[in-house]
Design a protein around this motif. Structure first.
Motif, PDB file in Angstrom:
ATOM      1  N   GLU A   1      -0.067  34.800   3.257  1.00  0.00           N
ATOM      2  CA  GLU A   1       0.493  34.536   4.583  1.00  0.00           C
ATOM      3  C   GLU A   1       1.101  33.144   4.602  1.00  0.00           C
ATOM      4  O   GLU A   1       0.426  32.156   4.362  1.00  0.00           O
ATOM      5  N   GLY A   2       2.394  33.099   4.880  1.00  0.00           N
ATOM      6  CA  GLY A   2       3.060  31.805   5.037  1.00  0.00           C
ATOM      7  C   GLY A   2       2.948  30.899   3.827  1.00  0.00           C
ATOM      8  O   GLY A   2       2.805  29.690   3.963  1.00  0.00           O
ATOM      9  N   GLY A   3       2.989  31.470   2.611  1.00  0.00           N
ATOM     10  CA  GLY A   3       2.876  30.642   1.422  1.00  0.00           C
ATOM     11  C   GLY A   3       1.463  30.230   1.092  1.00  0.00           C
ATOM     12  O   GLY A   3       1.252  29.367   0.240  1.00  0.00           O
TER      13      GLY A   3
ATOM     14  N   GLN B   1      10.196  28.753   2.632  1.00  0.00           N
ATOM     15  CA  GLN B   1      11.066  29.817   3.121  1.00  0.00           C
ATOM     16  C   GLN B   1      10.293  31.113   3.379  1.00  0.00           C
ATOM     17  O   GLN B   1      10.738  31.958   4.150  1.00  0.00           O
ATOM     18  N   ILE B   2       9.129  31.256   2.784  1.00  0.00           N
ATOM     19  CA  ILE B   2       8.381  32.497   2.907  1.00  0.00           C
ATOM     20  C   ILE B   2       7.944  32.760   4.343  1.00  0.00           C
ATOM     21  O   ILE B   2       7.754  33.899   4.749  1.00  0.00           O
ATOM     22  N   GLY B   3       7.786  31.700   5.153  1.00  0.00           N
ATOM     23  CA  GLY B   3       7.349  31.887   6.538  1.00  0.00           C
ATOM     24  C   GLY B   3       8.471  31.916   7.553  1.00  0.00           C
ATOM     25  O   GLY B   3       8.222  32.094   8.745  1.00  0.00           O
ATOM     26  N   VAL B   4       9.732  31.743   7.097  1.00  0.00           N
ATOM     27  CA  VAL B   4      10.873  31.672   8.017  1.00  0.00           C
ATOM     28  C   VAL B   4      11.406  33.079   8.271  1.00  0.00           C
ATOM     29  O   VAL B   4      11.793  33.781   7.338  1.00  0.00           O
TER      30      VAL B   4
ATOM     31  N   VAL C   1      12.687  30.122  13.314  1.00  0.00           N
ATOM     32  CA  VAL C   1      11.730  31.088  13.852  1.00  0.00           C
ATOM     33  C   VAL C   1      10.712  31.406  12.757  1.00  0.00           C
ATOM     34  O   VAL C   1      11.071  31.899  11.685  1.00  0.00           O
ATOM     35  N   MET C   2       9.453  31.089  13.027  1.00  0.00           N
ATOM     36  CA  MET C   2       8.388  31.228  12.037  1.00  0.00           C
ATOM     37  C   MET C   2       7.428  32.338  12.462  1.00  0.00           C
ATOM     38  O   MET C   2       7.227  32.585  13.651  1.00  0.00           O
ATOM     39  N   GLN C   3       6.832  32.980  11.477  1.00  0.00           N
ATOM     40  CA  GLN C   3       5.762  33.941  11.748  1.00  0.00           C
ATOM     41  C   GLN C   3       4.538  33.531  10.959  1.00  0.00           C
ATOM     42  O   GLN C   3       4.562  33.434   9.734  1.00  0.00           O
TER      43      GLN C   3
ATOM     44  N   GLY D   1       8.858  29.004  17.295  1.00  0.00           N
ATOM     45  CA  GLY D   1      10.011  28.317  16.730  1.00  0.00           C
ATOM     46  C   GLY D   1       9.755  26.835  16.531  1.00  0.00           C
ATOM     47  O   GLY D   1       9.039  26.212  17.315  1.00  0.00           O
ATOM     48  N   ILE D   2      10.316  26.278  15.453  1.00  0.00           N
ATOM     49  CA  ILE D   2      10.234  24.843  15.189  1.00  0.00           C
ATOM     50  C   ILE D   2      11.616  24.244  15.443  1.00  0.00           C
ATOM     51  O   ILE D   2      12.612  24.665  14.843  1.00  0.00           O
TER      52      ILE D   2
END
Length: 865
Positions: free
Chosen positions: A333-335, A454-457, A512-514, A521-522
């Motif tokens: 999850e998210g790197g 980039q994995i979480g974008v 936009v992040m998950q 969003g950041i």
């Protein structure tokens, strides 16, 4: 130690690890022939190699175990738990001998006569425990007979002897033939020293950095002649680093391999029925990280078995299945790698933890009163902390969880926990990227560059441009949000979070992040490019800054920090269950919340009629929940939300949950550990208005109507809908209650209940001022404020309601003012205690009608006097 022996030890360790798990599976499913064949083959391989190397003691123990397994495989002997226990004992002895062999290069001395005798008796069909007590022949005579002075003959000669010993039995397949067939089909592998892999990884990392630097120079200088070779170099470097990374990655199941045996032994030792469920065993992570988390995982599983799960009788009494469950789950999850260790046991005793923390001097009573339940639970990570009532061989000394936390933090990880008494506990370990190569966006905020994995974008959105219809950043209660298609997205300003100077320009980007199920969003000033980066761990001096997961060197030589989306979400409070904490202490002592002031209102559409409104201060979060996540608990729609079940209460009659990925807007209300979702059709707007309420037609669920934004709008009676959720929201340790007019003072420490009470009482015709504690109320008295009645909570930090009442009645401007107590405790003794302290009346939370009647009676009596 020669190479042949080293290879044998490596293979034997692998075989013993696999045997532990396989034997536990066989005990659960005695008719599982594939597992039985696997166990027999592994033991046979160990025994055969021992004979080749002249390891007589190891060979004798393995051969005795193989005889029993041979009977199991032939079907002439049933698989029993006692037999599996005996085989596991033999494997433990093999491990002891192998450990000595590894340390000294020779088999350690020892007597295995009793163990081999028990195995021989079991192979003959005798009761294993009884046979274990009988004298057995020396190991050297165990097979060849009492007159044979030397170890038994090679494995090839044994099948005939066994066949003669066990004559109605079918001849077993040739083990040697099985072994050779397995070897022919085995994948071709080669063992490489770990140091070699580490050196390769370091070299590849430096190669990536050099490649990035060359690409940067080529972009800056426009050297066309080097474009094609550099592109080829880039591809080769990427392929090389991917290949080397694969050599370092191992499935986390390798760290779990010993846990089934551990749980099985604990189950017998503790007299409990325990089932271990492992999910995501193929999730890969770095080999170094795998080794470092092996011990913490083992300790937490032990804790779940010993402290967490109840004995069968206790589980039956609680209405639970006799068999307790421990669940291991791993996923990316998210790197990061996320590992969850959960059980369905008794949960952590919050009361005992509070008492122990107070007794150990870890916090004062006042500090504990201010802490949320989650903060109290984290005391279990303190050194020497344990709530166990007795010390066992498994746990209870208070030296475990602090070591677990320390070891995980050494690799830059974090550990969180959630617990519900009577339902179980779940630990969540997050392990960040350490030495790895990852794709990242190079971004800028506040004049500084950062790497965003980039994995979480999910996507990049340009905001604030002059283009018609372009998304713009809006604000709800001073919190930035972005209307993105069909949803309202919470935003986090990276510059603001890191206390950097924000850019003066109006345009920018939102990444936009998950993170798990949370999307946010950041806000960024600029986005440069995507680059493969070499991730270096965060220096210890910066480890407390949870927004960073590492650092890297760019192609131009600059060192920048790598952002951690999980840490950013946590630091900004996005998706956290803050509820009452949002506003705790935020009410000014001199004025507080007043019904005559403007109020932030959330407008929405639900059911027939026009827009409807609810005070924004009551709403903890706005959520868009996919229809596929909505489930039914009996006749109540629920959703799994932040470690628990949140009931959904629809405002629209005849509401049907949406199907599939269609999203449902929900207003989330939270207080302490409870949550309720109010289902609406559409969220319209947020605005500030002076709320002048007129009582409505008595329709259930609405406290009246008001003119908002020029239109008549119904105002929701939140208390009514909270009651529909099925939980008693109004009998917690701390809660709030309604108040009424002409001029009333509400003394209540819970921000949630202050927001709940003031609109309801203002609708009944009262002017209400609310403060967050007795000290603030006394300051109002000293400043000359006047009220017709005071309503006070009983259970408050620092000065409780009893002490507050005594202070008022001791003298001063409010000595004769009617004083109404609100409390979850309304027994006769509690009422008598309150009246003795000086309260005029005593009302139970949340009896709205009783409070309104009490106010009418008190004010009428005062006017008459």
């Amino acid at each position: 130690m020669d190479d042949l022996l080293a290879d044998f030890l490596t293979e034997t360790h692998e075989g013993l690890t696999a045997l532990d798990s396989a034997l536990v599976r066989l005990e659960r499913a005695p008719d599982d022939q594939p597992t039985l064949s696997e166990v027999f083959r592994l033991v046979h391989t160990i025994k055969g190699t021992c004979g080749f190397l002249g390891l007589s003691r190891l060979e004798a123990v393995a051969h005795a175990a193989e005889n029993v397994l041979g009977r199991y495989r032939d079907g002439t002997l049933p698989v029993t738990p006692a037999g599996i226990t005996l085989i596991l004992s033999a494997l433990d002895r093999v491990k002891e001998i192998v450990a000595g062999l590894e340390a000294t290069g020779a088999e350690p001395a020892g007597d295995d006569t009793a163990l081999i005798g028990a195995l021989d008796a079991a192979a003959d069909g005798q009761d294993a425990p009884a046979a274990a007590a009988a004298p057995a022949a020396p190991a050297a005579q165990g097979r060849a007979g009492p007159e044979a002075p030397a170890p038994e003959p090679p494995a090839a000669a044994r099948p005939s002897a066994e066949a003669a010993q066990h004559a109605p039995a079918a001849p077993p397949p040739d083990p040697a033939a099985e072994a050779s067939a397995g070897a022919a089909n085995a994948p071709q592998t080669i063992r490489v020293a770990v140091d070699v892999l580490e050196d390769l990884m370091t070299l590849v990392s430096e190669l990536v950095l050099t490649r990035n630097q060359l690409l940067q120079l080529a972009r800056a200088g426009g050297a066309d002649a080097f474009a094609v070779p550099l592109q080829r170099l880039s591809h080769i470097t990427s392929d090389l680093q991917e290949g080397v990374m694969k050599t370092r990655m191992q499935p986390i199941g390798n760290a779990w391999a010993k846990l089934p045996r551990l749980v099985r032994d604990l189950s017998h030792e503790l007299g409990k029925k325990i089932e271990l469920e492992m999910r995501g065993a193929q999730t890969e992570l770095d080999r170094q990280v795998l080794e470092l988390i092996r011990d913490p995982l083992t300790h937490m599983v032990r804790n779940s078995a010993d402290h967490g799960l109840e004995p069968p009788a206790e589980r039956r009494a609680a209405g639970k299945p006799e068999t307790g469950r421990i669940i291991l789950n791993a996923y990316h999850e998210g790197g990061h790698i996320i590992i969850e260790i959960g059980d369905d046991g008794r949960g952590l005793p919050v009361g005992r933890i509070r008492a122990k923390a107070l007794a150990n001097g870890l916090a004062t009573e006042a500090e504990l009163a201010q802490m949320s339940e989650r903060e109290v639970l984290r005391f279990i990570f303190a050194p020497g902390f344990s709530t166990a009532q007795q010390v066992t061989a498994v746990s209870g000394r208070g030296v475990g969880m602090d070591v677990v936390k320390t070891n995980i933090e050494k690799i830059g990880g974090t550990v969180e926990l959630a617990s519900k008494e009577g339902r179980g506990t779940t630990f969540t370990i997050k392990i960040p990227l350490t030495l790895a190569i990852a794709a990242a966006l190079i971004v800028e905020a506040g004049g500084e560059r950062f790497a965003l994995p980039q994995i979480g974008v999910v996507e990049l959105v340009r905001v604030g441009s002059n283009q018609e219809g372009a998304p713009r950043i809006e604000r709800i209660k001073d919190a930035p949000v972005l209307r993105l298609r069909d949803r309202l997205l919470p935003l986090v300003s990276l510059a603001g979070l890191l206390r950097l100077e924000p850019a003066s320009r109006e345009e920018g980007f939102v990444a936009v992040m998950q993170v798990g199920g949370q999307v946010f969003g950041i806000i960024l000033d600029r986005v440069f490019d995507t680059e493969e980066i070499v991730v270096k761990p965060v220096a210890p001096i910066l480890r407390h800054v949870t927004m960073f997961s590492g650092n890297t060197i760019l192609g131009d030589g600059s060192v920048i920090m790598i952002l951690d989306p999980n840490g950013i979400a946590r630091a900004a409070g996005v998706g956290l269950d803050q509820g009452a904490e949002e506003g705790r202490g935020g009410v000014p002592a001199a004025g507080g919340m007043s019904s005559s002031a403007s109020t932030s209102l959330l407008l929405f559409r639900a059911g027939e009629g026009g827009a409807k409104a609810v005070p924004l201060g009551l709403v903890a979060r706005l959520e868009d929940i996919p229809g596929e996540r909505i489930e039914m608990a009996g006749t109540t729609p629920v959703v799994q939300y932040r470690g628990g079940l949140m009931p959904l209460v629809p405002l629209m009659p005849g509401w049907v949950p949406p199907e599939g990925a269609a999203r449902q807007p929900v207003l989330v209300f939270t207080e302490n550990d409870r949550a309720m979702g109010l289902v609406v059709e559409e969220i319209l707007d947020v605005l500030d208005e002076r709320l002048v309420l007129q009582e409505g037609s008595g329709r259930p669920g609405y406290i009246g109507s008001a003119v908002i934004a020029g239109r008549v709008t119904e105002v929701v009676d939140t208390a009514y809908w909270l009651a529909q959720a099925g939980e008693d929201w109004f009998r917690p340790a701390r809660a709030a209650s309604p108040a009424m007019r002409p001029r009333l003072l509400l003394v209540e420490d819970s921000a949630f209940f202050r927001h709940l009470v003031v609109p309801a009482l203002s609708a009944a015709g009262y002017e209400v001022t609310a403060v967050d504690g007795a000290a603030a109320a006394l300051r109002l008295r000293d400043d000359g404020a006047a009220f017709e009645a005071v309503i006070s909570d009983i259970e408050m930090p620092e000065m409780d309601g009893i002490a507050f009442a005594q202070a008022l009645r001791a003298g001063g401007a409010w000595a004769e003012v009617p004083l109404i107590a609100l409390s979850a405790r309304a027994e006769p003794a509690d009422v008598a205690r309150g009246r003795d302290a000086g309260f005029t009346d005593y009302v139970a939370k949340y009896d709205r009608e009783a409070l309104l009647q009490s106010l009418r009676d008190c004010l009428t009596a005062r006017q008459a006097a």
